[in-house]
Design an enzyme around this catalytic site. Sequence first.
Site, short mmCIF file in Angstrom:
data_model
loop_
_atom_site.label_atom_id
_atom_site.label_comp_id
_atom_site.label_asym_id
_atom_site.label_seq_id
_atom_site.Cartn_x
_atom_site.Cartn_y
_atom_site.Cartn_z
N ARG A 231 -98.51 -74.04 31.16
CA ARG A 231 -99.08 -73.07 32.12
C ARG A 231 -97.92 -72.24 32.64
NH1 ARG A 231 -103.43 -73.48 37.03
NH2 ARG A 231 -104.76 -73.58 35.21
N HIS B 61 -106.88 -67.70 29.39
CA HIS B 61 -107.17 -69.04 29.91
C HIS B 61 -108.21 -69.67 28.96
CE1 HIS B 61 -107.22 -72.34 32.49
NE2 HIS B 61 -107.79 -71.85 33.58
N GLN C 22 -110.44 -72.76 29.81
CA GLN C 22 -111.49 -72.42 30.76
C GLN C 22 -112.70 -71.86 30.00
OE1 GLN C 22 -111.43 -72.75 34.31
NE2 GLN C 22 -113.59 -72.40 33.92
N ASP D 15 -114.13 -64.10 39.37
CA ASP D 15 -112.88 -64.86 39.55
C ASP D 15 -112.10 -64.17 40.68
OD1 ASP D 15 -110.70 -66.55 39.22
OD2 ASP D 15 -109.86 -65.43 37.53
N CYS E 20 -114.46 -69.86 37.86
CA CYS E 20 -113.59 -70.91 37.29
C CYS E 20 -112.98 -71.79 38.37
CB CYS E 20 -112.50 -70.25 36.46
SG CYS E 20 -111.45 -69.15 37.42
N ARG F 285 -114.64 -78.88 31.93
CA ARG F 285 -113.26 -78.75 31.44
C ARG F 285 -112.87 -80.05 30.73
NH1 ARG F 285 -109.77 -75.10 33.90
NH2 ARG F 285 -108.39 -75.80 32.22
N1 CP Z 1 -109.87 -73.22 36.79
C1 CP Z 1 -108.61 -73.70 36.77
O1 CP Z 1 -107.85 -73.54 35.81
O2 CP Z 1 -108.24 -74.38 37.89
P1 CP Z 1 -106.76 -74.87 38.23
O3 CP Z 1 -105.93 -73.65 38.47
O4 CP Z 1 -106.93 -75.72 39.46
O5 CP Z 1 -106.23 -75.66 37.07
N1 NVA Z 2 -107.20 -65.72 37.42
C1 NVA Z 2 -106.79 -66.93 38.11
C2 NVA Z 2 -107.38 -68.12 37.46
C3 NVA Z 2 -107.05 -69.43 38.12
C4 NVA Z 2 -107.63 -70.61 37.41
C5 NVA Z 2 -105.27 -66.99 38.12
O1 NVA Z 2 -104.65 -66.71 37.10
O2 NVA Z 2 -104.71 -67.32 39.17
#
Ligand code: CP
Ligand code: NVA
Length: 308
Positions: free
Chosen positions: A102, A129, A132, A224, A264, A292
């Site tokens: 990540r 993502h 997701q 989102d 999400c 998930r």
């Molecule tokens: N939706 C999602 O990826 O959540 P987190 O950022 O908590 O992993």
């Molecule tokens: N778009 C958001 C998604 C978090 C799961 C981000 O990147 O912060």
Amino acid sequence: MTPHHFLSIADLSERQLRACLRLAARCKRNPRLGARALEGRVLALVFQKPSVRTRVSFEVAVRQLGGSAMYLGPDDAQLGTREPIKDVARTLSRYVDGIIVRTFRHSQVEEFARYASVPVINGLSELHHPCQALADLFTMQERFGGLKGRTVSYVGDGNNVLHSLAQAAAILGLHLRVATPDGYRPNRRIWRETARRAARRGARLAWVASPQDAARGADVLYTDVWTSMGQERERAARLKAFRRFQVNRRLLSEAARGCIVMHCLPAHRGEEITEDVLESRQSVVFDQAENRLHAQKALLMMVYGGRS
Ligand code: CP
Ligand code: NVA
């Protein structure tokens, strides 16, 4: 041999995506399925940003499949500052059987994949993502059965979550209508390629300026956060630009009866979505979060078990 990386939904064929969703449903029905699929394997989670769902669902998934997971936070790996990514990728490949990354820049995930000799899975970058989206499509399928011809409406920021959702929708033949403020449209290259893939499938991918036009008659209303991780300094400008793009009761009333609301998570109540809509009976956000786990178990079984 080239490892099976999973950096974006576009890495999957329709057959693979459908197989993953079918396997996710089997994992959900039978939590013991694949209990030895990762026996003796260790996966590293290299996370430069915070996470609840991705971290916990992956750690639990790996354990339920008989393997073990190890978390390296921002202070451990310090990608690109303490050490170049290519060195971290090659070093970790000598210890572990897979790396879930990540990070802030998608190019960093790609660099990991270029240098790692074990599978690399994208656990979120600023562009994609994909894990997701697997859970999202699985959740829709769970609710509606077949997905063909359904209309998904996404209202908000043209971000990572939207890109992966759009790629998955294009593969499966869903119609997707997107409303974002003009300056926050999805990435041009990803949008163009995805629209082309959707057209080949007979699905429509459309951007519209008005959230009402996007939501009208939709089976799914998805949103989102307006300010993603790494964009905190833009928050004030974004709050202003996105004001008309909130998912609230009025917008939901434009959608089809039986429309489900998706997010999400984490959600910013009072910004992209109101408390009452998030907590309404139409909201499936915690099913998404649960899914998930099942979707990622399916993904891991495919990556490591050769199941497809
Ligand atoms: N939706 C999602 O990826 O959540 P987190 O950022 O908590 O992993
Ligand atoms: N778009 C958001 C998604 C978090 C799961 C981000 O990147 O912060």
